[in-house]
Design a protein around this motif. Sequence first.
Motif, PDB file in Angstrom:
ATOM      1  N   ALA A  32       0.811  -1.225   0.000  1.00  0.00           N
ATOM      2  CA  ALA A  32       0.000   0.000   0.000  1.00  0.00           C
ATOM      3  C   ALA A  32       0.839   1.267   0.000  1.00  0.00           C
ATOM      4  O   ALA A  32       0.355   2.333  -0.382  1.00  0.00           O
ATOM      5  CB  ALA A  32      -0.917   0.000   1.222  1.00  0.00           C
ATOM      6  N   CYS A  33       2.072   1.178   0.418  1.00  0.00           N
ATOM      7  CA  CYS A  33       2.900   2.382   0.581  1.00  0.00           C
ATOM      8  C   CYS A  33       3.608   2.736  -0.724  1.00  0.00           C
ATOM      9  O   CYS A  33       4.407   1.959  -1.234  1.00  0.00           O
ATOM     10  CB  CYS A  33       3.927   2.165   1.690  1.00  0.00           C
ATOM     11  SG  CYS A  33       4.946   3.645   1.950  1.00  0.00           S
ATOM     12  N   TYR A  35       5.666   5.232  -1.034  1.00  0.00           N
ATOM     13  CA  TYR A  35       6.814   6.087  -0.727  1.00  0.00           C
ATOM     14  C   TYR A  35       8.038   5.305  -0.238  1.00  0.00           C
ATOM     15  O   TYR A  35       9.014   5.891   0.223  1.00  0.00           O
ATOM     16  CB  TYR A  35       6.402   7.137   0.305  1.00  0.00           C
ATOM     17  CG  TYR A  35       5.302   8.017  -0.203  1.00  0.00           C
ATOM     18  CD1 TYR A  35       5.585   9.159  -0.953  1.00  0.00           C
ATOM     19  CD2 TYR A  35       3.962   7.681   0.004  1.00  0.00           C
ATOM     20  CE1 TYR A  35       4.567   9.949  -1.462  1.00  0.00           C
ATOM     21  CE2 TYR A  35       2.938   8.460  -0.502  1.00  0.00           C
ATOM     22  CZ  TYR A  35       3.248   9.594  -1.222  1.00  0.00           C
ATOM     23  OH  TYR A  35       2.239  10.373  -1.748  1.00  0.00           O
ATOM     24  N   ALA A  37       8.299   3.661   2.380  1.00  0.00           N
ATOM     25  CA  ALA A  37       8.482   3.848   3.825  1.00  0.00           C
ATOM     26  C   ALA A  37       8.222   2.570   4.608  1.00  0.00           C
ATOM     27  O   ALA A  37       8.525   2.504   5.801  1.00  0.00           O
ATOM     28  CB  ALA A  37       7.554   4.957   4.324  1.00  0.00           C
ATOM     29  N   MET A  38       7.647   1.571   3.966  1.00  0.00           N
ATOM     30  CA  MET A  38       7.452   0.248   4.576  1.00  0.00           C
ATOM     31  C   MET A  38       8.231  -0.750   3.729  1.00  0.00           C
ATOM     32  O   MET A  38       7.994  -0.867   2.518  1.00  0.00           O
ATOM     33  CB  MET A  38       5.979  -0.159   4.582  1.00  0.00           C
ATOM     34  CG  MET A  38       5.127   0.585   5.576  1.00  0.00           C
ATOM     35  SD  MET A  38       5.332  -0.060   7.246  1.00  0.00           S
ATOM     36  CE  MET A  38       3.916   0.746   8.029  1.00  0.00           C
ATOM     37  N   CYS A  54       8.129   8.477   5.461  1.00  0.00           N
ATOM     38  CA  CYS A  54       6.671   8.458   5.658  1.00  0.00           C
ATOM     39  C   CYS A  54       6.082   9.858   5.491  1.00  0.00           C
ATOM     40  O   CYS A  54       6.578  10.825   6.067  1.00  0.00           O
ATOM     41  CB  CYS A  54       6.352   7.925   7.060  1.00  0.00           C
ATOM     42  SG  CYS A  54       4.584   7.829   7.392  1.00  0.00           S
ATOM     43  N   GLY A  56       2.651  10.187   5.936  1.00  0.00           N
ATOM     44  CA  GLY A  56       1.431  10.179   6.742  1.00  0.00           C
ATOM     45  C   GLY A  56       0.154  10.028   5.950  1.00  0.00           C
ATOM     46  O   GLY A  56      -0.914  10.457   6.408  1.00  0.00           O
ATOM     47  N   CYS A  57       0.200   9.392   4.792  1.00  0.00           N
ATOM     48  CA  CYS A  57      -1.011   9.234   3.975  1.00  0.00           C
ATOM     49  C   CYS A  57      -1.981   8.210   4.565  1.00  0.00           C
ATOM     50  O   CYS A  57      -3.147   8.154   4.175  1.00  0.00           O
ATOM     51  CB  CYS A  57      -0.645   8.838   2.549  1.00  0.00           C
ATOM     52  SG  CYS A  57       0.067   7.182   2.413  1.00  0.00           S
ATOM     53  N   ARG A  58      -1.511   7.366   5.454  1.00  0.00           N
ATOM     54  CA  ARG A  58      -2.313   6.392   6.209  1.00  0.00           C
ATOM     55  C   ARG A  58      -2.838   5.220   5.377  1.00  0.00           C
ATOM     56  O   ARG A  58      -3.730   4.502   5.798  1.00  0.00           O
ATOM     57  CB  ARG A  58      -3.479   7.105   6.929  1.00  0.00           C
ATOM     58  CG  ARG A  58      -3.018   8.215   7.822  1.00  0.00           C
ATOM     59  CD  ARG A  58      -4.126   8.930   8.546  1.00  0.00           C
ATOM     60  NE  ARG A  58      -4.666   8.140   9.652  1.00  0.00           N
ATOM     61  CZ  ARG A  58      -5.500   8.623  10.561  1.00  0.00           C
ATOM     62  NH1 ARG A  58      -5.874   9.883  10.504  1.00  0.00           N
ATOM     63  NH2 ARG A  58      -5.950   7.850  11.515  1.00  0.00           N
ATOM     64  N   LYS A  59      -2.301   5.053   4.167  1.00  0.00           N
ATOM     65  CA  LYS A  59      -2.759   3.921   3.344  1.00  0.00           C
ATOM     66  C   LYS A  59      -2.373   2.585   3.968  1.00  0.00           C
ATOM     67  O   LYS A  59      -3.096   1.598   3.859  1.00  0.00           O
ATOM     68  CB  LYS A  59      -2.197   4.039   1.924  1.00  0.00           C
ATOM     69  CG  LYS A  59      -2.855   5.154   1.127  1.00  0.00           C
ATOM     70  CD  LYS A  59      -2.372   5.178  -0.308  1.00  0.00           C
ATOM     71  CE  LYS A  59      -3.086   6.285  -1.078  1.00  0.00           C
ATOM     72  NZ  LYS A  59      -2.466   6.519  -2.393  1.00  0.00           N
ATOM     73  N   ILE A  78       2.983   7.701  10.571  1.00  0.00           N
ATOM     74  CA  ILE A  78       2.628   6.388  11.120  1.00  0.00           C
ATOM     75  C   ILE A  78       3.728   5.917  12.073  1.00  0.00           C
ATOM     76  O   ILE A  78       4.910   6.227  11.898  1.00  0.00           O
ATOM     77  CB  ILE A  78       2.450   5.382   9.957  1.00  0.00           C
ATOM     78  CG1 ILE A  78       1.093   5.582   9.288  1.00  0.00           C
ATOM     79  CG2 ILE A  78       2.648   3.941  10.397  1.00  0.00           C
ATOM     80  CD1 ILE A  78      -0.120   5.163  10.119  1.00  0.00           C
TER      81      ILE A  78
HETATM   82  S1  SF4 Z   1       1.474   6.530   6.131  1.00  0.00           S
HETATM   83 FE1  SF4 Z   1       1.985   4.380   5.649  1.00  0.00          FE
HETATM   84  S2  SF4 Z   1       1.535   4.211   3.435  1.00  0.00           S
HETATM   85 FE2  SF4 Z   1       1.707   6.426   3.890  1.00  0.00          FE
HETATM   86  S3  SF4 Z   1       3.853   6.963   3.535  1.00  0.00           S
HETATM   87 FE3  SF4 Z   1       3.693   6.457   5.729  1.00  0.00          FE
HETATM   88  S4  SF4 Z   1       4.248   4.251   5.795  1.00  0.00           S
HETATM   89 FE4  SF4 Z   1       3.742   4.716   3.644  1.00  0.00          FE
END
Ligand code: SF4
Length: 146
Positions: A32-33, A35, A37-38, A54, A56-59, A78
């Motif tokens: 789902a990310c 970016y 970031a995961m 991250c 912070g889109c929360r997907k 997150i």
């Molecule tokens: S909130 Fe989750 S999906 Fe969005 S950038 Fe951060 S780690 Fe990736």
Amino acid sequence: MTRYEGGKYPAPYVYSVSLACGHCDRPACVQACSYGAMVKDADTGLVLHNQDRCVGCRKCEQACPYGAPTYVKATGKIQKCNGCKDRLDVGKLPLCTSGCRGRALEFGDIAALKAAHPGWVDKIKAYADPTKTGPNVIFKPRPEAL
Ligand code: SF4
Ligand code: SF4
């Protein structure tokens, strides 16, 4: 840690279950990310969250069936269990495991944990369907948790 209650007098019950990240084999949060970031770490199997990347889109929060990623208003990002990787790197156990007074949590290679705990299950009432993403979590539950 989440508490669950049920039953009726004279047989009520309450149990607690740790619902931290399962460091899944097919992590929905990583998919789902957008970016980077995961990331699923190839060496350890841990699913690591990078605060710097991250946005912070929360997907990831929406994608995770187990409620592991948590949005933090103060940072706009997150937060998620990284398996206490810093501690693992110096030969220590994660804080949740070493700090559990009841010794109810164990951490380690999932195949070794399964071998050490015959009768384990990977699904209890409090936990979403594990076939979706393959979390590396097993339980030895009380009967009422099944
Ligand atoms: S909130 Fe989750 S999906 Fe969005 S950038 Fe951060 S780690 Fe990736
Ligand atoms: S439990 Fe959720 S946050 Fe953790 S790896 Fe699996 S999908 Fe990602």
